[in-house]
Design a protein around this motif. Sequence first.
Motif, PDB file in Angstrom:
ATOM      1  N   UNK A 139       0.526  -1.151   0.095  1.00  0.00           N
ATOM      2  CA  UNK A 139       0.086   0.307  -0.165  1.00  0.00           C
ATOM      3  C   UNK A 139       0.805   1.560  -0.023  1.00  0.00           C
ATOM      4  N   UNK A 140       1.508   1.146   1.044  1.00  0.00           N
ATOM      5  CA  UNK A 140       2.989   2.349   0.652  1.00  0.00           C
ATOM      6  C   UNK A 140       3.331   2.423  -0.604  1.00  0.00           C
ATOM      7  N   UNK A 141       3.936   1.167  -0.851  1.00  0.00           N
ATOM      8  CA  UNK A 141       4.326   1.477  -2.253  1.00  0.00           C
ATOM      9  C   UNK A 141       3.824   2.090  -3.630  1.00  0.00           C
ATOM     10  N   UNK A 142       2.766   1.706  -3.557  1.00  0.00           N
ATOM     11  CA  UNK A 142       1.392   1.930  -4.764  1.00  0.00           C
ATOM     12  C   UNK A 142       0.587   3.009  -4.947  1.00  0.00           C
ATOM     13  N   UNK A 143       0.306   3.139  -2.908  1.00  0.00           N
ATOM     14  CA  UNK A 143      -0.545   4.284  -3.213  1.00  0.00           C
ATOM     15  C   UNK A 143      -0.171   5.623  -3.026  1.00  0.00           C
TER      16      UNK A 143
END
Length: 128
Positions: free
Chosen positions: A30-34
């Motif tokens: 989530x932190x990488x793609x969002x």
Amino acid sequence: MQVKIDTKEKFHAITILDPTITANMTADLQNSLGPYLQNDVKNLVLNLKSVEKMDLEAAETLVKIQQSFYENNASFVICEIQPTLESFLDDQQLLEIMSATPTESEAWDIVQMEEIERELLDDEEPIF
């Protein structure tokens, strides 16, 4: 989580280099793609060619992330899913709701077609 990022004109191609995506990596996903949703170029192609296994929680997180991209008028296409992982996702009934292609080139094509489709829909005048 190790990734390789390749930025193109209309999308970012992200390759996950880890062989396994575990449940405790969902926050990393989530932190990488969002944050890509905040970019000018917010379409993503996620290449899973190196991923052999994935926990159910991680797979469900990928589906949620993908849905959030589409809700925000951005494309998110997953490609090069390995046969064992593809079988797992199919057994969990997640593969059928994912936008997935066999090759990265096909994923690029889908992103570009969806981008054209969004541009055409944005240009249409409402009829009353």
